[in-house]
Design an enzyme around this catalytic site. Sequence first.
Site, mmCIF file in Angstrom:
data_model
loop_
_atom_site.group_PDB
_atom_site.id
_atom_site.type_symbol
_atom_site.label_atom_id
_atom_site.label_comp_id
_atom_site.label_asym_id
_atom_site.label_seq_id
_atom_site.Cartn_x
_atom_site.Cartn_y
_atom_site.Cartn_z
ATOM 1 C CG HIS A 1 -9.423 -8.940 7.167
ATOM 2 N ND1 HIS A 1 -8.214 -8.552 7.714
ATOM 3 C CD2 HIS A 1 -9.576 -8.181 6.053
ATOM 4 C CE1 HIS A 1 -7.653 -7.637 6.965
ATOM 5 N NE2 HIS A 1 -8.466 -7.368 5.947
ATOM 6 C CD GLU A 2 -8.468 -13.242 13.352
ATOM 7 O OE1 GLU A 2 -7.679 -12.650 14.113
ATOM 8 O OE2 GLU A 2 -9.537 -13.728 13.730
ATOM 9 C CG HIS B 1 -9.748 -4.706 9.481
ATOM 10 N ND1 HIS B 1 -10.306 -5.531 8.535
ATOM 11 C CD2 HIS B 1 -9.403 -3.571 8.830
ATOM 12 C CE1 HIS B 1 -10.318 -4.914 7.367
ATOM 13 N NE2 HIS B 1 -9.767 -3.740 7.509
ATOM 14 C CE LYS C 1 -2.815 -6.715 1.591
ATOM 15 N NZ LYS C 1 -3.854 -5.719 1.330
ATOM 16 C CG ASP C 2 -3.323 -0.807 2.826
ATOM 17 O OD1 ASP C 2 -3.408 -1.176 1.650
ATOM 18 O OD2 ASP C 2 -4.130 -1.137 3.705
ATOM 19 C CD GLN D 1 -4.167 3.598 3.970
ATOM 20 O OE1 GLN D 1 -4.980 3.796 3.094
ATOM 21 N NE2 GLN D 1 -4.386 2.728 4.944
HETATM 22 O O1 PAF Z 1 -6.880 1.361 4.695
HETATM 23 C C1 PAF Z 1 -8.093 1.612 4.617
HETATM 24 O O2 PAF Z 1 -8.958 0.776 4.890
HETATM 25 C C2 PAF Z 1 -8.523 3.004 4.150
HETATM 26 O O3 PAF Z 1 -7.681 3.501 3.175
HETATM 27 C C3 PAF Z 1 -8.707 3.987 5.300
HETATM 28 C C4 PAF Z 1 -7.386 4.265 6.005
HETATM 29 C C5 PAF Z 1 -9.716 3.459 6.295
HETATM 30 C C6 PAF Z 1 -9.228 5.321 4.769
HETATM 31 O O4 PAF Z 1 -10.464 5.181 4.151
#
Ligand code: PAF
Length: 283
Positions: A31-32, A34, A153-154, A157
């Site tokens: 989506h936008e 990414h 957003k993550d 992570q």
């Molecule tokens: O953020 C994501 O889409 C996933 O956690 C990633 C970093 C591609 C790892 O699978």
Amino acid sequence: MLLHNIEELRKQRKEWQGLKVGLVPTMGALHEGHLSLIKKAKETCDRVVVSVFVNPIQFGPSEDFDKYPRTLDKDMELCNKEGVDIVFAPSPKEMYGEGSRLSNDTLTYVCPPFFYVNKLCGKTRTGHFDGVCTVVLKLFNIVQPDYAFFGQKDAQQVVIVKKMVKDLNVPVEIIQCPIVREESGLALSSRNKYLSEEGKKDALVLSGILNNIKACYNRGITDIKSLKETAYSFLTEKQDLEYLEILDRDTLEEQESADDNSIALIACRVEGVRLIDNIYLKG
Ligand code: PAF
């Protein structure tokens, strides 16, 4: 170019000796949000690889691995439009080998520190960040990028991936890109596809709460309990709150009071769909 195979990717990578290579790791259903990462990668690098891999080892047994949207043809179209050089879409067998039981009995895992994992999403998603770090390190080893692009957003992570890169001396620079939102304020997510129109409206409470916390902070309220309490009045029976936290944005440490380095993070279920969002209180 679409590649499914690690050897082919490595062969191509060898031809890029001396060029700046960027990796945008994704699970597809682009989506936008990414696309903003891909655009940043195109600006920064000579060659860009987008990986599309729904990583089985980062999903818990009761999570949405099977129904996670898989839209490779559409993803390819979008990547071609953005001038991506390689879309790398391996199978689980290519990444983890045949017959592997995909557990840490049989597979080498990267386990980030408990301090970073035992909070926010990691608290309910046991093993999730082990799965993320394992696949991200594998992708780094396969693609050998100079830069890798992740969305704010993550937020947890990104902090954990940066920590892994630092602790394991991985020669890649992590670039964090801002959250992309719908006009309504809803943060873009592949999981928004699961929401009805009504659900999308109910989901606006997440960004509403975060904006309110930011506004209160910028009016001078720094007491974290008070900032969080203002948020609870926004919640209805349509949002099932999992967490609302205000932490240091770089270390995810608890703070005595909010400051310019604070981030507010929220996770809620709306129509059974788990949604996350966050905001920096300053900037
Ligand atoms: O953020 C994501 O889409 C996933 O956690 C990633 C970093 C591609 C790892 O699978």
